[in-house]
Design an enzyme around this catalytic site. Structure first.
Site, mmCIF file in Angstrom:
data_model
loop_
_atom_site.group_PDB
_atom_site.id
_atom_site.type_symbol
_atom_site.label_atom_id
_atom_site.label_comp_id
_atom_site.label_asym_id
_atom_site.label_seq_id
_atom_site.Cartn_x
_atom_site.Cartn_y
_atom_site.Cartn_z
ATOM 1 N N LYS A 63 8.100 -0.504 2.011
ATOM 2 C CA LYS A 63 6.936 0.213 2.538
ATOM 3 C C LYS A 63 7.057 0.698 3.987
ATOM 4 C CE LYS A 63 4.666 -3.981 4.092
ATOM 5 N NZ LYS A 63 3.477 -4.780 4.248
ATOM 6 N N TYR B 294 8.562 7.620 1.869
ATOM 7 C CA TYR B 294 7.761 6.526 1.303
ATOM 8 C C TYR B 294 6.596 7.085 0.481
ATOM 9 C CZ TYR B 294 4.191 2.901 1.092
ATOM 10 O OH TYR B 294 3.213 2.053 0.651
ATOM 11 N N ARG C 102 2.797 9.531 17.968
ATOM 12 C CA ARG C 102 3.970 9.484 17.092
ATOM 13 C C ARG C 102 3.913 10.669 16.144
ATOM 14 N NH1 ARG C 102 4.087 3.598 14.513
ATOM 15 N NH2 ARG C 102 2.121 4.463 13.823
ATOM 16 N N ILE D 277 -0.119 -8.355 -0.002
ATOM 17 C CA ILE D 277 -1.269 -8.032 -0.869
ATOM 18 C C ILE D 277 -1.125 -8.773 -2.204
ATOM 19 C CG2 ILE D 277 -2.629 -6.167 -1.883
ATOM 20 C CD1 ILE D 277 -1.191 -4.270 0.158
ATOM 21 N N ASN E 158 14.677 1.711 -5.076
ATOM 22 C CA ASN E 158 13.808 0.531 -5.221
ATOM 23 C C ASN E 158 12.441 0.919 -5.798
ATOM 24 O OD1 ASN E 158 13.843 -2.495 -4.189
ATOM 25 N ND2 ASN E 158 11.798 -1.705 -3.867
ATOM 26 N N LYS F 106 5.651 7.016 -3.742
ATOM 27 C CA LYS F 106 4.379 6.574 -4.343
ATOM 28 C C LYS F 106 3.829 7.662 -5.265
ATOM 29 C CE LYS F 106 4.122 2.544 -2.707
ATOM 30 N NZ LYS F 106 4.190 1.396 -3.601
ATOM 31 N N CYS G 168 12.683 -10.024 -0.720
ATOM 32 C CA CYS G 168 13.313 -9.231 0.337
ATOM 33 C C CYS G 168 12.365 -9.078 1.530
ATOM 34 C CB CYS G 168 13.798 -7.875 -0.169
ATOM 35 S SG CYS G 168 12.476 -6.723 -0.577
ATOM 36 N N SER H 78 -0.858 4.515 -2.373
ATOM 37 C CA SER H 78 -1.203 4.521 -0.946
ATOM 38 C C SER H 78 -1.907 5.819 -0.572
ATOM 39 C CB SER H 78 0.103 4.416 -0.156
ATOM 40 O OG SER H 78 -0.102 4.739 1.183
ATOM 41 N N PHE I 160 0.071 4.292 20.073
ATOM 42 C CA PHE I 160 0.633 5.646 20.008
ATOM 43 C C PHE I 160 -0.483 6.688 19.992
ATOM 44 C CE2 PHE I 160 3.820 2.862 18.061
ATOM 45 C CZ PHE I 160 4.930 3.181 18.845
#
Ligand SMILES: NC(=O)c1ccc[n+]([C@@H]2O[C@H](COP(=O)([O-])OP(=O)(O)OC[C@H]3O[C@@H](n4cnc5c(N)ncnc54)[C@H](O)[C@@H]3O)[C@@H](O)[C@H]2O)c1
Length: 337
Positions: free
Chosen positions: A85, A149, A292, A13, A100, A153, A35, A125, A218
């Site tokens: 992410k 995650y 999932r 992005i 991080n 955020k 990374c 997000s 899934f």
């Protein structure tokens, strides 16, 4: 000409936003530790815009480097994409994510305040909503992320909100993205993650190139028209423009704002596969497998606030998302990368 520091600007992005910023007359400085991205993206940005951003390879947790960047350049705002992410990895390595994404953002924010930079746009997000019980997400709904995650955020959103209250000069926009897909229309930049992709479209792209064999879908028994999950896919170029409009908004408005960036029109996984097959002429073999845990049947943005305050609206639909993804992947295939 204003100069914007874009952390994570070599990423998916970020690189599209660097193009939108340069096209919009901004000077760009990128800080990225590579990374999850490659240096070659800078050549592609140069080809698209005939202009190369200044690039620093390094980490947002490196205070010395941050202060050097703020000393070397007259930065007027920061767009902060740099982050990890992968939801699954965040569950198995939570400290890596808190360090991080959260500690990194705090270091960056401290250095921004020291340098008296007053504008901060943050990549948040839709994950922050968790499982709110409704399919259409609105910014004032309660937030309750269900994975590490998402919690990183939300924590950064809250840290930024508190900092804006404590520092009346600081202006903050937290942009909650839905599901970014697609690529720049040149096919020169797109989503090309390091390792096996976690997201649908890069996975499909790699199948089309013969790098991966089959897709796992899934869940096929959700209460949706074709049984597969419905997501609010948003073209990355539409998303990039949202950041430029957020900077414009912050120039006129103090304080902190949180805005959804999604189209409001969800598509199913099977619709994405069928459209990609149609525009690429490639067969995407897939297997319908168990749901999932943590996946929802359907969610999409209420994008009314983005339209009202930023004047932003998504322009590109599913065909364009798939065409641009395929253009990017077919060029990658031609280069043998
Ligand atoms: N792609 C999505 O589906 C999505 C959805 C919602 C939010 N976001 C958020 O948007 C941001 C950008 O996502 P993306 O899809 O472009 O990801 P990406 O991995 O392609 O880009 C992130 C970039 O940040 C860099 N980076 C990571 N940690 C860093 C650090 N500590 N210091 C310096 N650079 C670092 C990586 O090398 C990479 O180039 C992320 O913060 C992500 O959480 C992404």
């Amino acid at each position: 000409m204003k100069t914007i520091l874009v952390t994570g600007g070599a990423g998916y992005i970020g690189s599209h936003t660097v193009v939108a910023l340069q096209d919009g007359g901004y000077q760009v400085v990128i800080l990225d530790n590579l990374c999850n991205s490659k240096l070659v993206v800078l050549n592609s940005i140069q080809k698209i815009c005939s202009k190369t951003p200044v690039f620093y390879q390094g980490d947002i947790r490196d205070r010395t480097l941050l202060s050097k960047i703020f000393n070397n350049h007259s930065i007027s705002g920061v767009i902060h994409f740099a982050g990890l992410k992968a939801v699954g990895e965040s569950q198995s390595q939570p400290l890596k994510y808190y360090d991080n994404n959260v500690a990194g953002s705090i270091t960056l924010l401290e250095e921004i305040l020291k340098a008296k930079v007053d504008t901060f746009v943050f990549s948040s997000s839709a994950t922050v909503y968790g499982e709110p019980g409704a399919s259409q997400y609105q910014e004032d709904m309660p937030t309750a992320p269900i994975n590490v995650y998402g919690r990183t955020k939300l924590m950064v959103e809250e840290i930024l909100g508190d900092s804006a209250k404590a520092n009346p000069g600081l202006k903050v926009a937290c942009l909650r993205y839905f599901n970014p897909v697609g690529a720049h229309s040149s096919g020169l930049i797109g989503e090309n993650p390091v390792g096996t992709p976690n997201n649908l479209m890069p996975y499909i792209g790699q199948i089309a190139l013969g790098i991966l064999p089959r897709l796992k879908v899934f869940g096929s028994d959700y209460p949706t028209p074709d049984g597969t999950g419905l997501r609010d896919y948003i073209h990355v170029d539409d998303l990039a423009i949202g950041h430029v409009l957020a900077l414009d908004y912050l120039e006129r408005n103090p304080g902190a704002i949180t805005v959804n960036l999604g189209t409001g029109k969800p598509y199913s996984v099977l619709e994405m596969i069928a459209t990609f097959e149609k525009v690429s002429g490639k067969k995407i073999p897939y297997d319908l497998v168990e749901r999932r845990s943590g996946d929802l049947a359907e969610y999409y943005a209420n994008s009314g606030l983005a339209k009202a305050v930023l004047g932003w609206q998504a322009k590109h639909g599913i065909e364009r998302m798939c065409e641009d993804t395929w253009r990017f992947y077919s060029q990658l295939g031609a280069q043998g990368s």
